[in-house]
Design a protein around this motif. Structure first.
Motif, short mmCIF file in Angstrom:
data_model
loop_
_atom_site.label_atom_id
_atom_site.label_comp_id
_atom_site.label_asym_id
_atom_site.label_seq_id
_atom_site.Cartn_x
_atom_site.Cartn_y
_atom_site.Cartn_z
N LEU A 49 0.83 -1.21 0.00
CA LEU A 49 0.00 0.00 0.00
C LEU A 49 0.86 1.25 0.00
O LEU A 49 0.65 2.18 -0.78
N ILE A 50 1.85 1.27 0.88
CA ILE A 50 2.69 2.46 1.05
C ILE A 50 3.50 2.75 -0.21
O ILE A 50 3.63 3.90 -0.64
N LYS A 51 4.05 1.70 -0.83
CA LYS A 51 4.86 1.88 -2.04
C LYS A 51 4.02 2.16 -3.28
O LYS A 51 4.55 2.52 -4.32
N GLY A 52 2.70 1.98 -3.18
CA GLY A 52 1.83 2.23 -4.32
C GLY A 52 1.71 1.07 -5.28
O GLY A 52 1.27 1.25 -6.42
N ILE A 53 2.08 -0.12 -4.85
CA ILE A 53 1.98 -1.30 -5.70
C ILE A 53 0.52 -1.75 -5.78
O ILE A 53 0.02 -2.07 -6.84
N SER A 54 -0.16 -1.78 -4.63
CA SER A 54 -1.59 -2.11 -4.59
C SER A 54 -2.37 -0.81 -4.66
O SER A 54 -2.37 -0.03 -3.71
N LYS A 55 -3.04 -0.61 -5.78
CA LYS A 55 -3.80 0.63 -5.97
C LYS A 55 -5.29 0.40 -6.09
O LYS A 55 -6.08 1.31 -5.90
N MET A 56 -5.68 -0.84 -6.50
CA MET A 56 -7.09 -1.15 -6.70
C MET A 56 -7.30 -2.65 -6.57
O MET A 56 -6.33 -3.41 -6.51
N CYS A 57 -8.57 -3.07 -6.52
CA CYS A 57 -8.87 -4.50 -6.40
C CYS A 57 -8.57 -5.20 -7.73
O CYS A 57 -8.37 -4.55 -8.76
N ARG A 58 -8.57 -6.50 -7.71
CA ARG A 58 -8.21 -7.27 -8.91
C ARG A 58 -9.18 -7.06 -10.08
O ARG A 58 -8.74 -6.86 -11.21
N PRO A 59 -10.51 -7.10 -9.84
CA PRO A 59 -11.41 -6.86 -10.98
C PRO A 59 -11.21 -5.49 -11.62
O PRO A 59 -11.23 -5.36 -12.84
N CYS A 60 -11.00 -4.47 -10.81
CA CYS A 60 -10.76 -3.13 -11.37
C CYS A 60 -9.44 -3.09 -12.13
O CYS A 60 -9.34 -2.46 -13.17
N SER A 61 -8.44 -3.77 -11.60
CA SER A 61 -7.14 -3.83 -12.27
C SER A 61 -7.26 -4.52 -13.62
O SER A 61 -6.66 -4.09 -14.60
N ASP A 62 -8.04 -5.59 -13.66
CA ASP A 62 -8.24 -6.31 -14.92
C ASP A 62 -8.95 -5.44 -15.94
O ASP A 62 -8.60 -5.44 -17.12
N VAL A 63 -9.94 -4.68 -15.50
CA VAL A 63 -10.66 -3.80 -16.42
C VAL A 63 -9.72 -2.72 -16.96
O VAL A 63 -9.71 -2.42 -18.15
N MET A 64 -8.90 -2.16 -16.09
CA MET A 64 -7.98 -1.10 -16.50
C MET A 64 -6.94 -1.61 -17.49
O MET A 64 -6.55 -0.92 -18.42
N SER A 65 -6.48 -2.85 -17.31
CA SER A 65 -5.44 -3.39 -18.18
C SER A 65 -6.01 -4.13 -19.39
O SER A 65 -5.26 -4.56 -20.27
#
Length: 100
Positions: A49-65
């Motif tokens: 979280l702190i490093k910014g690696i996790s920014k969103m949930c997996r379904p949202c990440s899949d939609v974005m990519s």
């Protein structure tokens, strides 16, 4: 000094809701339950979280990519069956393949 996560902190699309001691990783990193803006829960560790690696949930990440996930088990099974069929066909059509 290390950043401390407080309930309500926002990291990208994720908002920290509560500390999750039950899913604390083996390496001792603290885990947090976060809520994405879409409403899904997402469990991740504090450094991600702190490093910014996790920014969103997996379904949202899949939609974005643009990734569409299918049933991974069936796709692997299909590959095995296809590979077996392909190799069988290759053995039948290859004149240099000898059984003895």
């Amino acid at each position: 000094m290390a950043k401390v996560i407080i309930i309500g902190d926002v990291f990208g699309e994720l908002t920290a809701v509560r500390y999750d001691s039950a899913s604390e990783s083996r390496s001792g990193k603290s885990s947090w339950v976060c809520v994405c803006t879409c409403g899904n829960n997402h469990v991740t560790d504090a450094p991600r979280l702190i490093k910014g690696i996790s920014k969103m949930c997996r379904p949202c990440s899949d939609v974005m990519s643009g990734i569409t996930r299918r049933n991974e088990f069936s796709s692997r099974t299909h590959k095995k069956e296809y590979n077996a069929w392909s190799m069988m066909k290759n053995r039948c059509n290859n004149e240099k393949y000898y059984l003895f």
